[in-house]
Design an enzyme around this catalytic site. Structure first.
Site, PDB file in Angstrom:
ATOM      1  N   SER A   1       0.854  -1.180   0.000  1.00 57.14           N
ATOM      2  CA  SER A   1       0.000   0.000   0.000  1.00 57.14           C
ATOM      3  C   SER A   1       0.894   1.235   0.000  1.00 57.14           C
ATOM      4  CB  SER A   1      -0.889  -0.015   1.254  1.00 57.14           C
ATOM      5  OG  SER A   1      -1.572   1.202   1.400  1.00 57.14           O
TER       6      SER A   1
ATOM      7  N   LYS B   1      -2.931   5.138  -2.743  1.00 50.68           N
ATOM      8  CA  LYS B   1      -3.939   5.944  -2.063  1.00 50.68           C
ATOM      9  C   LYS B   1      -4.326   7.094  -2.987  1.00 50.68           C
ATOM     10  CE  LYS B   1      -3.889   3.923   2.048  1.00 50.68           C
ATOM     11  NZ  LYS B   1      -5.094   3.414   2.729  1.00 50.68           N
TER      12      LYS B   1
ATOM     13  N   ASP C   1     -13.553  -1.424   3.466  1.00 51.04           N
ATOM     14  CA  ASP C   1     -12.567  -1.525   4.540  1.00 51.04           C
ATOM     15  C   ASP C   1     -13.211  -0.942   5.807  1.00 51.04           C
ATOM     16  OD1 ASP C   1     -10.482  -1.023   6.347  1.00 51.04           O
ATOM     17  OD2 ASP C   1      -9.187   0.009   4.945  1.00 51.04           O
TER      18      ASP C   1
ATOM     19  N   LYS D   1      -1.281  -1.051  -4.328  1.00 49.84           N
ATOM     20  CA  LYS D   1      -2.424  -0.195  -3.982  1.00 49.84           C
ATOM     21  C   LYS D   1      -1.896   1.213  -3.835  1.00 49.84           C
ATOM     22  CE  LYS D   1      -4.661   0.168   0.519  1.00 49.84           C
ATOM     23  NZ  LYS D   1      -5.354  -0.642   1.546  1.00 49.84           N
TER      24      LYS D   1
ATOM     25  N   LYS E   1      -9.377  -6.603   8.035  1.00 51.45           N
ATOM     26  CA  LYS E   1      -8.301  -6.324   8.989  1.00 51.45           C
ATOM     27  C   LYS E   1      -8.762  -6.973  10.280  1.00 51.45           C
ATOM     28  CE  LYS E   1      -7.013  -1.920   6.892  1.00 51.45           C
ATOM     29  NZ  LYS E   1      -7.087  -0.454   6.969  1.00 51.45           N
TER      30      LYS E   1
ATOM     31  N   GLU F   1     -11.137   0.806  -3.237  1.00 52.62           N
ATOM     32  CA  GLU F   1     -11.395   0.571  -1.814  1.00 52.62           C
ATOM     33  C   GLU F   1     -12.009   1.801  -1.154  1.00 52.62           C
ATOM     34  OE1 GLU F   1      -7.906  -1.041   0.110  1.00 52.62           O
ATOM     35  OE2 GLU F   1      -8.702  -0.706   2.119  1.00 52.62           O
TER      36      GLU F   1
ATOM     37  N   ASP G   1      -7.189   3.196  -3.071  1.00 51.44           N
ATOM     38  CA  ASP G   1      -7.890   3.278  -1.778  1.00 51.44           C
ATOM     39  C   ASP G   1      -8.119   4.748  -1.467  1.00 51.44           C
ATOM     40  OD1 ASP G   1      -8.897   3.022   0.766  1.00 51.44           O
ATOM     41  OD2 ASP G   1      -7.146   2.015   1.625  1.00 51.44           O
TER      42      ASP G   1
ATOM     43  N   GLY H   1      -3.908  -3.981   6.330  1.00 54.21           N
ATOM     44  CA  GLY H   1      -2.934  -3.745   7.397  1.00 54.21           C
ATOM     45  C   GLY H   1      -3.158  -2.386   8.000  1.00 54.21           C
TER      46      GLY H   1
END
Ligand code: OSB
Ligand code: MG
Length: 379
Positions: A146, A174, A249, A172, A273, A224, A199, A301
């Protein structure tokens, strides 16, 4: 496998004769930014439960602030100390204790901390690795990475290139308003075949539909949590309007949340998670439920220390964790870890489970002391 969990719940916890609570702060090598927050260190509560010669550790995944999730290290500590630890009475079974925890509404991160420490303790007592205690066979874990919000596009491109070179199976990135479509386009152009996802950490609203639809042309594996942090309904309106699968998430705190999300068609993938859903056992229940609906899951995570990362690795031996997770290497976050061994990526992009009983990692007392902000002996 279901039997392993059922018999685990029947076992008595026995007398816990030692309890320690640490608040640690491990500086990140560079800040980790998401759309709504940026952190320059991992600040985490670590709980140690001792029983004679055996012990178990749990790391709480909350942040110092409520910007990603309502729970904070302050609220988690309060709930752990005042409402969860007092339930650890010697004659009770693990099932009894977890049922008592349900009386406490919400606060899954606090609950997961105690559950994780108990399971680590149980596993060490039996000389079993955590995955075996849960009834799963060891297997190398497929890893993704990520990448946080970056200051500039060239920096982001360099980070993606580095991740690809290291062998991560999925990247991934952001996103946030202003750092979305153009940035995804640039990454996709440079890496046409890379399994790529984004995400948003709840940075958008349904009014952003046209922008979110633009993301469809980049064949992302998923988007996400674009909408509200606690929302399922609006996501269920968004999903049919997109070609790209949505993944939830923040909105998933329990099996019931996952049931609502899938019943309503709010997503086609779930990020589990374990620390956000109240622990490993609830995480496994969610993974199983999703399997019955043909929905794949993966382990997210929370930039955990090596302790929490080890727990996430064991979780990923469970069925239906078929998408590379966010368990990346220790060295991309920290100069050193507080546990041995740290998480290391194999050249083929897999991570081996730490060997040995429990989580398989050992907290180094000197490094722990060096990074401890506050320590309290509870018992
Ligand atoms: O949304 O998955 C998220 C980190 C902190 C808070 C929220 C998230 C993340 C990550 C990092 O994406 C995952 C990791 O490397 O542990
Ligand atoms: Mg996320």
């Amino acid at each position: 496998m279901a039997d392993a969990l059922a018999s685990l719940l029947q076992e008595t916890i026995g007398p816990v004769d030692r309890i320690d609570l640490h608040l640690v702060r491990l500086p990140y090598l560079e800040p980790f930014g998401i759309s709504v927050a940026s952190w320059d260190a991992k600040e985490a509560i670590l709980l140690r439960l001792g029983q004679g010669e055996a012990w178990g550790w749990g790391e709480c995944v909350s942040d110092p602030d409520p910007f990603y999730d309502p729970e904070t290290n302050g609220t988690a500590r309060h709930i752990i100390l005042e409402f969860l630890l007092p339930e650890l009475l010697p004659g009770r079974t693990l099932g009894d204790v977890l049922a008592r925890f349900r009386r406490v509404r919400g606060n899954p991160m606090a609950k997961a901390t105690v559950e994780n420490a108990l399971l680590d303790l149980f596993a060490r007592r039996k000389g079993l690795p955590l995955h075996a205690l849960l009834g799963f066979e060891a297997r190398p874990v497929l890893s993704g990475i990520s990448i946080g919000i970056q200051d500039s596009l060239p920096v982001l491109l360099a980070k993606v290139a580095e991740a690809v070179e290291q062998g991560y199976h999925r990247v991934k990135m952001k996103i946030m308003p202003g750092k979305d479509v153009a940035w995804v386009a640039a990454v996709r152009e440079r890496f046409p075949d890379l399994p790529l996802m984004v995400d948003a950490n709840s940075a958008y609203r349904l009014e952003h539909l046209p922008l979110l639809q633009e993301l469809d042309r980049f064949h992302l594996t998923m988007i996400e949590q674009p909408l509200g942090h606690d929302d399922i309904h609006q996501h269920s309106r968004l999903q049919p309007l997109l070609g790209t699968p949505l993944c939830l998430d923040e909105s998933i705190h329990s099996l019931e949340d996952a049931e609502a999300a899938l019943d309503l068609g709010a997503c086609r993938v779930v990020n589990i998670k374990q620390g956000r859903v109240g622990g490993l056992l609830e995480a496994i229940r969610i993974a199983r439920f999703c399997a019955t609906r043909g929905v794949p899951v993966w382990s997210g995570g929370m930039d955990e220390t090596g302790l929490g990362r080890a727990v996430n690795l064991h979780l990923q031996t469970a069925d239906n964790f078929v998408i590379p997770g966010d368990t990346s290497e220790t060295r991309r976050y920290f100069r050193e870890d507080i546990v041995d061994p740290p998480v290391v990526l194999r050249p083929d992009g897999f991570i081996d489970l730490p060997p040995g009983p429990g989580t398989g990692v050992r907290v180094d007392p000197e490094r722990l002391a060096r990074y401890t902000l506050e320590y309290r002996r509870i018992l």
